[in-house]
Design a protein around this motif. Structure first.
Motif, mmCIF file in Angstrom:
data_model
loop_
_atom_site.group_PDB
_atom_site.id
_atom_site.type_symbol
_atom_site.label_atom_id
_atom_site.label_comp_id
_atom_site.label_asym_id
_atom_site.label_seq_id
_atom_site.Cartn_x
_atom_site.Cartn_y
_atom_site.Cartn_z
ATOM 1 N N MET A 127 13.325 6.850 5.217
ATOM 2 C CA MET A 127 12.549 6.999 6.385
ATOM 3 C C MET A 127 11.468 5.969 6.689
ATOM 4 O O MET A 127 10.956 5.374 5.652
ATOM 5 N N ARG A 128 11.636 4.969 7.640
ATOM 6 C CA ARG A 128 10.895 3.812 7.933
ATOM 7 C C ARG A 128 9.346 4.477 8.587
ATOM 8 O O ARG A 128 9.435 5.266 9.504
ATOM 9 N N LYS A 129 8.439 3.947 7.923
ATOM 10 C CA LYS A 129 6.702 4.452 8.461
ATOM 11 C C LYS A 129 5.867 3.036 8.596
ATOM 12 O O LYS A 129 6.044 2.087 7.847
ATOM 13 N N THR A 130 5.362 3.168 9.806
ATOM 14 C CA THR A 130 4.481 1.910 9.891
ATOM 15 C C THR A 130 3.091 2.109 9.593
ATOM 16 O O THR A 130 2.476 3.183 10.202
ATOM 17 N N ILE A 131 2.390 1.406 8.734
ATOM 18 C CA ILE A 131 0.965 1.656 8.275
ATOM 19 C C ILE A 131 0.067 0.585 8.318
ATOM 20 O O ILE A 131 0.704 -0.507 8.460
ATOM 21 N N LEU A 132 -1.183 1.068 8.534
ATOM 22 C CA LEU A 132 -2.105 -0.215 8.644
ATOM 23 C C LEU A 132 -2.985 -0.369 7.567
ATOM 24 O O LEU A 132 -3.526 1.071 7.284
ATOM 25 N N ILE A 133 -3.586 -1.414 6.890
ATOM 26 C CA ILE A 133 -4.167 -1.366 5.888
ATOM 27 C C ILE A 133 -5.240 -2.316 6.195
ATOM 28 O O ILE A 133 -4.831 -3.713 6.489
ATOM 29 N N PRO A 134 -6.608 -2.135 6.375
ATOM 30 C CA PRO A 134 -7.682 -3.218 6.572
ATOM 31 C C PRO A 134 -7.718 -4.286 5.344
ATOM 32 O O PRO A 134 -7.388 -3.959 4.288
ATOM 33 N N THR A 135 -8.097 -5.367 5.693
ATOM 34 C CA THR A 135 -8.074 -6.446 4.609
ATOM 35 C C THR A 135 -9.333 -7.427 4.870
ATOM 36 O O THR A 135 -9.400 -7.671 6.096
ATOM 37 N N SER A 149 8.205 9.558 -2.079
ATOM 38 C CA SER A 149 9.366 10.031 -0.902
ATOM 39 C C SER A 149 10.200 8.686 -0.794
ATOM 40 O O SER A 149 11.032 9.134 0.002
ATOM 41 N N LYS A 150 9.955 7.676 -1.343
ATOM 42 C CA LYS A 150 10.673 6.476 -1.246
ATOM 43 C C LYS A 150 10.832 5.953 0.202
ATOM 44 O O LYS A 150 11.925 5.700 0.543
ATOM 45 N N ASN A 151 9.614 6.167 0.969
ATOM 46 C CA ASN A 151 9.802 5.540 2.339
ATOM 47 C C ASN A 151 9.818 4.041 2.247
ATOM 48 O O ASN A 151 9.479 3.638 1.387
ATOM 49 N N ASN A 152 10.398 3.488 3.342
ATOM 50 C CA ASN A 152 10.323 1.950 3.601
ATOM 51 C C ASN A 152 9.122 1.725 4.578
ATOM 52 O O ASN A 152 8.870 2.702 5.539
ATOM 53 N N PHE A 153 8.358 0.911 4.246
ATOM 54 C CA PHE A 153 7.051 0.542 5.120
ATOM 55 C C PHE A 153 7.086 -0.708 5.868
ATOM 56 O O PHE A 153 7.529 -1.732 5.341
ATOM 57 N N ASN A 154 6.553 -0.570 7.231
ATOM 58 C CA ASN A 154 6.209 -1.685 8.225
ATOM 59 C C ASN A 154 4.812 -1.782 7.683
ATOM 60 O O ASN A 154 4.189 -0.787 8.082
ATOM 61 N N ILE A 155 4.097 -2.748 6.937
ATOM 62 C CA ILE A 155 2.879 -2.789 6.777
ATOM 63 C C ILE A 155 2.251 -3.772 7.742
ATOM 64 O O ILE A 155 2.539 -4.949 7.625
ATOM 65 N N VAL A 156 1.258 -3.233 8.218
ATOM 66 C CA VAL A 156 0.313 -4.174 9.161
ATOM 67 C C VAL A 156 -0.991 -4.341 8.329
ATOM 68 O O VAL A 156 -1.970 -3.313 8.535
#
Length: 164
Positions: free
Chosen positions: A1-9, A28-35
């Motif tokens: 499952m693809r999940k979009t997450i935000l991480i402040p930097t 869960s071995k998700n795939n991530f779109n990381i912002v």
């Protein structure tokens, strides 16, 4: 499952420890779109705004150590990473932040349990926006980096990854 997450930097190696923790504990071995997102106040000068480029500003804020550590994470966790983008948030209100989350299809926000260290006077903390926004956020406990040189911090990321 693809999940979009935000991480402040704050564009430090330490700020990537949240990303490393999420990917390292992904059962869960998700795939991530990381912002990766950084709060940045725009200038009031018309001349500055005429020649403003988000990509140029991001490149000025990033350090070579940050880039190296990000590449290490990309290489180690490439099977879990669909994409990594770096964006600037320039808003002033929680409503603007909610719109930013919606426009980027953010499903969850992950923040560190440590304070960020901003080196640019125009940078600002996204924490107050995150805590009041409509999105789901999770605080991640990250191991504190020792007070060491930046080279040691990058080496520490390498060592933690080879151990973990």
């Amino acid at each position: 499952m693809r999940k979009t997450i935000l991480i402040p930097t704050d564009f430090s190696v330490q700020s990537l420890s949240v990303l490393k923790s999420i990917l390292g504990n992904n059962s869960s071995k998700n795939n991530f779109n990381i912002v990766l997102t950084h709060g940045y106040t725009l200038s009031n000068s018309i001349m500055d705004l005429l020649f403003y480029s988000k990509n140029q500003q991001i490149n000025e804020l990033k350090t070579s150590e940050f880039n190296q550590a990000l590449e290490v994470i990309k290489n180690k966790y490439q099977s879990q990473i669909n994409s990594i983008t770096i964006k600037l948030f320039n808003g002033f209100t929680v409503a603007a932040f909610n719109t930013f989350l919606e426009a980027n299809c953010i499903e969850e926000i992950f923040i560190a349990d440590q304070k960020m260290n901003f080196k640019n006077k125009k940078s600002f903390n996204l924490g107050p926006f995150i805590k009041k926004c409509n999105g789901k956020f999770t605080t991640v406990n990250v191991t504190s980096f020792s007070e060491a040189t930046v080279k040691d911090k990058v080496a520490e990321v390498f060592n933690q990854m080879s151990i973990g």
